[in-house]
Design a protein around this motif. Structure first.
Motif, PDB file in Angstrom:
ATOM      1  N   PHE A   1      19.361 -15.654   0.595  1.00  0.00           N
ATOM      2  CA  PHE A   1      19.524 -14.795   1.767  1.00  0.00           C
ATOM      3  C   PHE A   1      18.626 -15.321   2.885  1.00  0.00           C
ATOM      4  O   PHE A   1      17.749 -16.174   2.671  1.00  0.00           O
ATOM      5  N   THR A   2      18.834 -14.786   4.091  1.00  0.00           N
ATOM      6  CA  THR A   2      17.909 -14.994   5.206  1.00  0.00           C
ATOM      7  C   THR A   2      17.544 -13.634   5.779  1.00  0.00           C
ATOM      8  O   THR A   2      18.330 -12.687   5.732  1.00  0.00           O
ATOM      9  N   LEU A   3      16.336 -13.548   6.299  1.00  0.00           N
ATOM     10  CA  LEU A   3      15.864 -12.340   6.979  1.00  0.00           C
ATOM     11  C   LEU A   3      15.407 -12.758   8.368  1.00  0.00           C
ATOM     12  O   LEU A   3      14.448 -13.529   8.513  1.00  0.00           O
ATOM     13  N   LEU A   4      16.101 -12.280   9.389  1.00  0.00           N
ATOM     14  CA  LEU A   4      15.736 -12.564  10.776  1.00  0.00           C
ATOM     15  C   LEU A   4      14.834 -11.444  11.283  1.00  0.00           C
ATOM     16  O   LEU A   4      15.228 -10.277  11.297  1.00  0.00           O
ATOM     17  N   ALA A   5      13.608 -11.792  11.679  1.00  0.00           N
ATOM     18  CA  ALA A   5      12.680 -10.835  12.289  1.00  0.00           C
ATOM     19  C   ALA A   5      12.547 -11.189  13.759  1.00  0.00           C
ATOM     20  O   ALA A   5      12.328 -12.356  14.108  1.00  0.00           O
TER      21      ALA A   5
ATOM     22  N   THR B   1      24.357  -7.812  -1.911  1.00  0.00           N
ATOM     23  CA  THR B   1      25.485  -8.642  -1.459  1.00  0.00           C
ATOM     24  C   THR B   1      26.025  -8.194  -0.109  1.00  0.00           C
ATOM     25  O   THR B   1      26.977  -8.779   0.401  1.00  0.00           O
ATOM     26  N   ARG B   2      25.418  -7.143   0.476  1.00  0.00           N
ATOM     27  CA  ARG B   2      25.865  -6.636   1.771  1.00  0.00           C
ATOM     28  C   ARG B   2      24.791  -6.860   2.827  1.00  0.00           C
ATOM     29  O   ARG B   2      23.592  -6.796   2.522  1.00  0.00           O
ATOM     30  N   PRO B   3      25.180  -7.114   4.091  1.00  0.00           N
ATOM     31  CA  PRO B   3      24.188  -7.248   5.161  1.00  0.00           C
ATOM     32  C   PRO B   3      23.397  -5.952   5.329  1.00  0.00           C
ATOM     33  O   PRO B   3      23.856  -4.863   4.966  1.00  0.00           O
ATOM     34  N   ALA B   4      22.196  -6.064   5.889  1.00  0.00           N
ATOM     35  CA  ALA B   4      21.340  -4.905   6.139  1.00  0.00           C
ATOM     36  C   ALA B   4      20.611  -5.119   7.457  1.00  0.00           C
ATOM     37  O   ALA B   4      20.440  -6.256   7.926  1.00  0.00           O
ATOM     38  N   SER B   5      20.186  -4.016   8.060  1.00  0.00           N
ATOM     39  CA  SER B   5      19.451  -4.105   9.318  1.00  0.00           C
ATOM     40  C   SER B   5      18.462  -2.956   9.418  1.00  0.00           C
ATOM     41  O   SER B   5      18.639  -1.892   8.812  1.00  0.00           O
ATOM     42  N   LEU B   6      17.401  -3.189  10.216  1.00  0.00           N
ATOM     43  CA  LEU B   6      16.385  -2.182  10.466  1.00  0.00           C
ATOM     44  C   LEU B   6      15.840  -2.435  11.865  1.00  0.00           C
ATOM     45  O   LEU B   6      15.512  -3.584  12.196  1.00  0.00           O
TER      46      LEU B   6
ATOM     47  N   ILE C   1      12.081  -3.924  18.021  1.00  0.00           N
ATOM     48  CA  ILE C   1      11.705  -4.687  16.829  1.00  0.00           C
ATOM     49  C   ILE C   1      12.875  -4.598  15.856  1.00  0.00           C
ATOM     50  O   ILE C   1      13.330  -3.497  15.532  1.00  0.00           O
ATOM     51  N   GLY C   2      13.376  -5.731  15.400  1.00  0.00           N
ATOM     52  CA  GLY C   2      14.549  -5.703  14.543  1.00  0.00           C
ATOM     53  C   GLY C   2      14.455  -6.668  13.373  1.00  0.00           C
ATOM     54  O   GLY C   2      13.793  -7.707  13.458  1.00  0.00           O
ATOM     55  N   PHE C   3      15.122  -6.307  12.282  1.00  0.00           N
ATOM     56  CA  PHE C   3      15.216  -7.142  11.096  1.00  0.00           C
ATOM     57  C   PHE C   3      16.673  -7.161  10.647  1.00  0.00           C
ATOM     58  O   PHE C   3      17.301  -6.103  10.524  1.00  0.00           O
TER      59      PHE C   3
ATOM     60  N   THR D   1       0.871  -1.176   0.000  1.00  0.00           N
ATOM     61  CA  THR D   1       0.000   0.000   0.000  1.00  0.00           C
ATOM     62  C   THR D   1       0.905   1.223   0.000  1.00  0.00           C
ATOM     63  O   THR D   1       1.488   1.561   1.016  1.00  0.00           O
ATOM     64  N   GLY D   2       1.068   1.860  -1.130  1.00  0.00           N
ATOM     65  CA  GLY D   2       1.984   2.996  -1.222  1.00  0.00           C
ATOM     66  C   GLY D   2       3.418   2.518  -1.339  1.00  0.00           C
ATOM     67  O   GLY D   2       3.735   1.602  -2.094  1.00  0.00           O
ATOM     68  N   GLU D   3       4.316   3.135  -0.545  1.00  0.00           N
ATOM     69  CA  GLU D   3       5.725   2.779  -0.593  1.00  0.00           C
ATOM     70  C   GLU D   3       6.025   1.609   0.338  1.00  0.00           C
ATOM     71  O   GLU D   3       5.203   1.226   1.171  1.00  0.00           O
ATOM     72  N   ALA D   4       7.224   1.060   0.185  1.00  0.00           N
ATOM     73  CA  ALA D   4       7.732  -0.001   1.051  1.00  0.00           C
ATOM     74  C   ALA D   4       9.157   0.354   1.443  1.00  0.00           C
ATOM     75  O   ALA D   4       9.788   1.230   0.835  1.00  0.00           O
ATOM     76  N   VAL D   5       9.666  -0.314   2.464  1.00  0.00           N
ATOM     77  CA  VAL D   5      11.075  -0.178   2.794  1.00  0.00           C
ATOM     78  C   VAL D   5      11.806  -1.368   2.172  1.00  0.00           C
ATOM     79  O   VAL D   5      11.367  -2.510   2.271  1.00  0.00           O
ATOM     80  N   GLU D   6      12.887  -1.076   1.462  1.00  0.00           N
ATOM     81  CA  GLU D   6      13.698  -2.124   0.839  1.00  0.00           C
ATOM     82  C   GLU D   6      14.869  -2.432   1.764  1.00  0.00           C
ATOM     83  O   GLU D   6      15.651  -1.547   2.126  1.00  0.00           O
ATOM     84  N   ILE D   7      14.996  -3.684   2.162  1.00  0.00           N
ATOM     85  CA  ILE D   7      16.067  -4.136   3.044  1.00  0.00           C
ATOM     86  C   ILE D   7      17.061  -4.927   2.206  1.00  0.00           C
ATOM     87  O   ILE D   7      16.709  -5.939   1.600  1.00  0.00           O
ATOM     88  N   GLY D   8      18.307  -4.450   2.160  1.00  0.00           N
ATOM     89  CA  GLY D   8      19.306  -5.070   1.298  1.00  0.00           C
ATOM     90  C   GLY D   8      19.343  -4.390  -0.057  1.00  0.00           C
ATOM     91  O   GLY D   8      19.329  -5.069  -1.090  1.00  0.00           O
ATOM     92  N   VAL D   9      19.378  -3.036  -0.043  1.00  0.00           N
ATOM     93  CA  VAL D   9      19.432  -2.297  -1.309  1.00  0.00           C
ATOM     94  C   VAL D   9      20.619  -2.764  -2.128  1.00  0.00           C
ATOM     95  O   VAL D   9      20.522  -2.966  -3.341  1.00  0.00           O
ATOM     96  N   CYS D  10      21.760  -2.919  -1.488  1.00  0.00           N
ATOM     97  CA  CYS D  10      22.891  -3.612  -2.116  1.00  0.00           C
ATOM     98  C   CYS D  10      22.789  -5.069  -1.699  1.00  0.00           C
ATOM     99  O   CYS D  10      23.053  -5.422  -0.538  1.00  0.00           O
TER     100      CYS D  10
END
Length: 348
Positions: A274-278, A238-243, A324-326, A227-236
């Motif tokens: 990849f894996t995404l830990l929530a 091949t690099r780790p990302a966190s939120l 809350i973490g990802f 709905t509208g925009e989203a947050v992209e996790i892992g824009v690059c």
């Protein structure tokens, strides 16, 4: 009552889904006498009702059934049945469809051979099953109500051999699926504390590349939201990302649920790896972790279509806040990121 006298727990109807649909009913009616013509037919819908159709108990994202009292008994009391001591307590269920019942009442006005205007009435019962795709997840099937709005009815007819009327009636309406839900509301002008209401984020506001009120690395806005925009996790990719975000004033002893929608975003034709830990981490007043509930989502669990995930847990006594973490962890040859939208963290 959390937060002293600021908030009050109430039971409110919450719309969890709506469907616009119609039912077509054909029938042939024989008049009591021969007619020159049918002048008109008055129609009205009576006794329009909806009955929810439930599937099995859905598995949560850990692959285990939702834990709730009575779920091991194998049966969940029907929403229309009398509940007795010892009956299974209904927990999360899949609402797969709606069975619709109703009656079309008609008054047929016709002109007979003597040019007299006569009329006759008839009642035509109908039923139809509306499938919900995908099914809706409801927290308690006892609390579901079906509401009909914008009901409209039309009828076409044709007189055959002066006595037989071929009729086609179409009933159209909007079905609203309502679940009674407990929530805290403000009873004072200053309002409820943030954690009492939890948080709800559709990721429409960003400060730079990070959503407002969040901390993150290797994240950014993406227009392909649910709905509208989203947050992209892992824009690059091949690099780790966190939120992450901290939620203050979480109440010990209260059960909380984190829900969010996620999908994968393939940037090249190579496979996603990849894996995404929530996770939800409950903290004491000094910021020390007390307990954590989490879920690991693998790349093969996602596709290019949004899917909802749920994590539930009870805040231990002494809890003061929650984080809350990802965490996004790619393989070296990964070419995919994750899009996340419509996140809610709230007591239940």
């Amino acid at each position: 009552m959390p937060n002293g006298t600021v908030c009050q727990l109430v039971n409110l109807p919450v719309v969890i889904g709506d469907v616009v649909t119609s039912v077509t009913v054909e029938n042939v009616t024989c008049l009591d006498e021969q007619a020159k013509k049918v002048d008109h037919i008055d129609v009205v819908v009576r006794d329009l009702e909806g009955e929810p159709i439930f599937g099995g108990i859905p598995a949560n994202t850990s692959g285990k059934p939702y834990p709730y009292p009575g779920h091991n008994s194998g049966q969940c009391t029907s929403p229309t049945a009398t509940i007795h001591v010892g009956d299974a307590v209904c927990g999360p269920r899949e609402l797969k469809g709606i069975r619709i019942f109703g009656t079309i009442h008609k008054q047929i006005f016709y002109v007979n051979k003597l040019d007299d205007v006569r009329h006759m009435g008839e009642d035509i019962e109908f039923t139809k099953v509306i499938d919900l795709k995908p099914p809706l997840i409801v927290m308690n099937s006892q609390n579901i109500e079906i509401d009909f709005r914008n009901v409209d009815l039309s009828v076409d007819f044709d007189l055959h051999k002066s006595i037989r009327i071929q009729q086609t009636a179409t009933v159209s309406f909007l079905i609203k699926i309502v679940e009674a839900t407990q929530m805290f509301i403000s009873i004072f002008p200053n309002g409820c504390e943030t954690a009492t209401l939890g948080i709800q984020d559709t990721f429409e506001d960003f400060i730079g590349d990070v959503p407002s009120n969040w901390q993150g690395t290797n994240v950014g806005p993406n227009p392909a939201g649910r709905t509208g925009e989203a947050v992209e996790i892992g824009v690059c990719p091949t690099r780790p990302a966190s939120l992450a975000q901290n939620v203050p004033n979480v109440v010990g002893g209260q059960s909380y649920e984190l829900t969010f929608w996620a999908r994968s975003l393939e940037k090249m034709t190579d496979p996603c790896c990849f894996t995404l830990l929530a996770q939800v981490m409950f903290l004491d007043a000094s910021g020390n972790p007390i307990s954590t509930v989490d879920q690991t989502i693998h790349s093969q669990d996602l596709s290019d279509t949004y899917r909802q995930f749920r994590i539930t847990g009870t805040a231990p006594e002494g809890t003061a806040s929650a984080t809350i973490g990802f965490v996004f962890t790619p393989e070296p040859h990964n070419t995919c990121s994750v899009l996340m939208d419509d996140l809610v963290f709230a007591p239940f």
